[in-house]
Design a protein around this motif. Structure first.
Motif, mmCIF file in Angstrom:
data_model
loop_
_atom_site.group_PDB
_atom_site.id
_atom_site.type_symbol
_atom_site.label_atom_id
_atom_site.label_comp_id
_atom_site.label_asym_id
_atom_site.label_seq_id
_atom_site.Cartn_x
_atom_site.Cartn_y
_atom_site.Cartn_z
ATOM 1 N N LEU A 30 -2.504 -0.405 -31.149
ATOM 2 C CA LEU A 30 -3.660 -0.815 -29.601
ATOM 3 C C LEU A 30 -4.264 -0.820 -31.078
ATOM 4 C CD1 LEU A 30 -3.874 1.222 -27.013
ATOM 5 C CD2 LEU A 30 -1.993 -0.866 -27.835
ATOM 6 N N PRO A 31 -5.099 -1.894 -31.525
ATOM 7 C CA PRO A 31 -6.384 -2.910 -32.384
ATOM 8 C C PRO A 31 -6.917 -2.489 -31.714
ATOM 9 C CG PRO A 31 -4.870 -4.000 -32.205
ATOM 10 C CD PRO A 31 -3.938 -3.102 -31.241
ATOM 11 N N ALA A 32 -8.542 -1.797 -31.798
ATOM 12 C CA ALA A 32 -9.411 -2.300 -30.894
ATOM 13 C C ALA A 32 -10.760 -2.223 -31.585
ATOM 14 C CB ALA A 32 -9.318 -1.223 -29.922
ATOM 15 N N ARG A 33 -11.398 -2.708 -31.300
ATOM 16 C CA ARG A 33 -12.693 -2.998 -31.662
ATOM 17 C C ARG A 33 -14.078 -3.069 -29.478
ATOM 18 N NH1 ARG A 33 -15.514 -6.807 -36.853
ATOM 19 N NH2 ARG A 33 -17.419 -5.503 -36.659
ATOM 20 N N ASN A 34 -15.092 -2.766 -30.457
ATOM 21 C CA ASN A 34 -15.281 -2.656 -28.832
ATOM 22 C C ASN A 34 -14.861 -2.705 -27.363
ATOM 23 O OD1 ASN A 34 -18.259 -2.236 -29.860
ATOM 24 N ND2 ASN A 34 -18.123 -3.946 -31.090
ATOM 25 N N GLU A 35 -13.283 -2.674 -27.241
ATOM 26 C CA GLU A 35 -12.793 -2.279 -25.693
ATOM 27 C C GLU A 35 -12.536 -1.416 -25.275
ATOM 28 O OE1 GLU A 35 -12.206 -5.353 -25.315
ATOM 29 O OE2 GLU A 35 -11.664 -6.429 -27.509
ATOM 30 N N GLU A 36 -14.138 -1.289 -24.538
ATOM 31 C CA GLU A 36 -13.811 0.675 -24.198
ATOM 32 C C GLU A 36 -13.621 -0.250 -22.580
ATOM 33 O OE1 GLU A 36 -18.013 3.253 -22.470
ATOM 34 O OE2 GLU A 36 -18.699 1.779 -23.671
ATOM 35 N N ALA A 37 -14.013 -1.390 -22.253
ATOM 36 C CA ALA A 37 -13.623 -1.642 -20.318
ATOM 37 C C ALA A 37 -11.872 -1.277 -20.269
ATOM 38 C CB ALA A 37 -14.519 -3.087 -20.275
ATOM 39 N N THR A 38 -11.511 -1.866 -21.668
ATOM 40 C CA THR A 38 -10.185 -1.664 -20.780
ATOM 41 C C THR A 38 -9.226 -0.864 -21.589
ATOM 42 O OG1 THR A 38 -9.559 -4.214 -22.716
ATOM 43 C CG2 THR A 38 -10.001 -3.902 -20.735
ATOM 44 N N VAL A 39 -9.685 -0.263 -23.124
ATOM 45 C CA VAL A 39 -8.097 0.246 -23.888
ATOM 46 C C VAL A 39 -7.488 1.311 -23.000
ATOM 47 C CG1 VAL A 39 -10.140 1.622 -25.017
ATOM 48 C CG2 VAL A 39 -7.747 0.896 -25.960
ATOM 49 N N HIS A 66 -14.501 -0.067 -36.301
ATOM 50 C CA HIS A 66 -15.570 -0.110 -36.166
ATOM 51 C C HIS A 66 -16.477 -0.788 -34.799
ATOM 52 C CE1 HIS A 66 -14.077 -0.931 -40.886
ATOM 53 N NE2 HIS A 66 -15.300 -0.359 -40.845
ATOM 54 N N SER A 67 -15.997 0.361 -33.919
ATOM 55 C CA SER A 67 -16.508 -0.045 -32.812
ATOM 56 C C SER A 67 -18.358 0.530 -32.476
ATOM 57 C CB SER A 67 -15.796 0.065 -31.625
ATOM 58 O OG SER A 67 -14.568 -0.168 -31.464
ATOM 59 N N THR A 68 -18.607 0.253 -31.431
ATOM 60 C CA THR A 68 -20.253 0.496 -31.490
ATOM 61 C C THR A 68 -20.046 0.701 -29.932
ATOM 62 O OG1 THR A 68 -21.161 -1.974 -31.199
ATOM 63 C CG2 THR A 68 -21.268 -1.190 -33.560
ATOM 64 N N ASP A 69 -19.273 1.388 -29.287
ATOM 65 C CA ASP A 69 -19.550 1.514 -27.892
ATOM 66 C C ASP A 69 -18.854 2.799 -28.190
ATOM 67 O OD1 ASP A 69 -16.557 0.173 -27.900
ATOM 68 O OD2 ASP A 69 -16.887 -0.799 -26.554
ATOM 69 N N GLY A 70 -17.728 3.298 -26.508
ATOM 70 C CA GLY A 70 -17.241 4.215 -25.919
ATOM 71 C C GLY A 70 -15.481 3.900 -26.134
ATOM 72 N N THR A 71 -15.136 2.760 -26.856
ATOM 73 C CA THR A 71 -13.204 2.738 -26.969
ATOM 74 C C THR A 71 -13.219 4.160 -28.100
ATOM 75 O OG1 THR A 71 -14.156 0.757 -27.802
ATOM 76 C CG2 THR A 71 -12.528 1.584 -28.637
ATOM 77 N N ALA A 72 -13.325 4.164 -28.494
ATOM 78 C CA ALA A 72 -13.221 6.143 -29.194
ATOM 79 C C ALA A 72 -12.783 7.271 -27.918
ATOM 80 C CB ALA A 72 -13.259 6.483 -30.139
ATOM 81 N N GLU A 100 -6.460 -6.031 -41.009
ATOM 82 C CA GLU A 100 -6.746 -4.973 -41.491
ATOM 83 C C GLU A 100 -6.375 -3.927 -41.012
ATOM 84 O OE1 GLU A 100 -9.093 -2.339 -45.058
ATOM 85 O OE2 GLU A 100 -8.217 -4.204 -44.422
ATOM 86 N N THR A 101 -7.061 -3.379 -39.472
ATOM 87 C CA THR A 101 -6.471 -2.761 -38.491
ATOM 88 C C THR A 101 -5.404 -2.697 -38.031
ATOM 89 O OG1 THR A 101 -8.599 -3.571 -37.556
ATOM 90 C CG2 THR A 101 -7.310 -1.484 -36.409
ATOM 91 N N LEU A 102 -4.145 -3.713 -38.496
ATOM 92 C CA LEU A 102 -2.733 -3.266 -38.435
ATOM 93 C C LEU A 102 -2.296 -3.315 -39.279
ATOM 94 C CD1 LEU A 102 -2.011 -7.175 -36.733
ATOM 95 C CD2 LEU A 102 -2.459 -4.880 -35.144
ATOM 96 N N TRP A 103 -2.241 -3.583 -40.971
ATOM 97 C CA TRP A 103 -2.567 -2.677 -41.419
ATOM 98 C C TRP A 103 -2.566 -1.792 -42.175
ATOM 99 C CZ3 TRP A 103 -4.567 -1.579 -46.686
ATOM 100 C CH2 TRP A 103 -3.391 -1.713 -47.716
ATOM 101 N N LYS A 104 -3.824 -0.971 -41.291
ATOM 102 C CA LYS A 104 -3.795 0.736 -41.588
ATOM 103 C C LYS A 104 -2.844 1.039 -40.412
ATOM 104 C CE LYS A 104 -7.971 0.247 -44.072
ATOM 105 N NZ LYS A 104 -9.497 0.603 -43.940
ATOM 106 N N SER A 105 -2.844 0.545 -38.690
ATOM 107 C CA SER A 105 -2.539 1.476 -37.944
ATOM 108 C C SER A 105 -0.389 1.533 -38.732
ATOM 109 C CB SER A 105 -2.080 0.374 -36.985
ATOM 110 O OG SER A 105 -1.457 -1.000 -36.920
#
Length: 298
Positions: A30-39, A66-72, A100-105
């Protein structure tokens, strides 16, 4: 498209897919950037239903771009393995972006089959996973499965998003007509076989879905691409002014794949009233060419 290459997610029952899976391993990324509400809800569903209960999925990774919220934190609390993109292949540079995120995943995951789903889906359901995996598990000749769906925006739910209908679909008709039957070329829900995915490059930005579709078709052939109807998908819709950069990236990739002389890979997008945006199309090489890639040669 050949009828057997177009499926409906409801055709596939999880218990039957477990039987077909055998020794095949499955990674959900799951690629995620600032998706705290749903991830968190998405990760918990995958873990509880497909890992803990059924064993259909062997690995669940949330790639934090590189999320800046509580995604992680939300993903970790739901039981996912959380990997920061900045920690993966750092010696090759640290470039934010979906591709880039998909490639690294793909680099950090281990499954023979890899399923990618966007992390902003508000109505994520089990059939997203079974639908994408189903064609790959029932037919060894299928290498790539693209999801498609209905978007409850306005009166007409049949088409794709604005970038799809105004940019991607016309470009495909003009340059890659063999892909014209792909319902949602830019959909963020798709799955593929590692042995094929590791042999194609990944555009680093929003053009990644267009690039993967074209490259997978060139590498493995159109007959190896399946599609699955995932029903209705509800997600965040971006305002029109935010789509200009995304649309430009998609156009860059399509034109570059058609003829490298058609377009500059570094341009300035000028939108009066919004300032200038520098857009550079960069891509990562096939992973089998990257030293240290643990999945190569499967």
């Amino acid at each position: 498209m050949n009828g057997r290459r177009r499926f409906v997610a409801g055709e596939f029952l999880a218990d039957e897919l477990v039987e077909r899976k055998g020794a095949t391993t499955v990674s959900v990324c799951l690629p995620a950037r600032n998706e705290e509400a749903t991830v968190g809800a998405i990760a918990e569903l995958v873990r509880t239903q497909f890992m803990d209960r059924l064993g259909l999925v062997d690995e669940l990774i949330v790639m934090d771009d590189h999320s800046t919220d509580g995604t992680a934190a939300a993903a970790a609390a739901a039981g996912a393995t959380v990997v920061a993109c900045s920690d993966v292949l750092a010696h090759l540079g640290n470039q934010p972006g979906k591709g880039e995120t998909l490639w690294k995943s793909l680099f950090v995951s281990t499954g023979d089959l890899v399923v990618w789903c966007d992390s902003d889906v508000a109505n994520f359901a089990p059939h997203f996973i079974t639908g994408l995996l189903g064609p790959l598990l029932i037919d060894d000749s299928i290498s790539y499965c693209k999801g498609y769906y209905h978007r409850p925006v306005g009166a007409d739910q049949r088409g794709g998003g604005r970038t799809t209908e105004l940019v991607a679909r016309p470009l495909i008709a003009l340059l890659f007509p063999e892909l014209s039957d792909i319902v949602q070329p830019l959909a963020g829900e798709y799955a593929g076989r590692r042995e094929v995915l590791e042999r194609v490059p990944f555009v680093q930005g929003y053009g990644v879905e267009m690039g993967l579709l074209i490259d997978m078709c060139k590498l493995a052939g159109y007959s190896t691409i399946a599609q699955v109807d995932l029903g209705v998908r509800v997600h965040r819709n971006r305002p029109l002014h935010e789509l200009s950069s995304q649309a430009t990236e998609v156009m860059q990739v399509a034109l570059h794949r058609a003829d490298r002389t058609l377009v500059n890979t570094a341009i300035t997008l000028r939108r009066p009233g919004f300032g200038d945006t520098e857009i550079t199309m960069q891509e990562r090489p096939p992973l089998i060419e990257v030293p240290g890639y643990p999945g190569g040669g499967r």
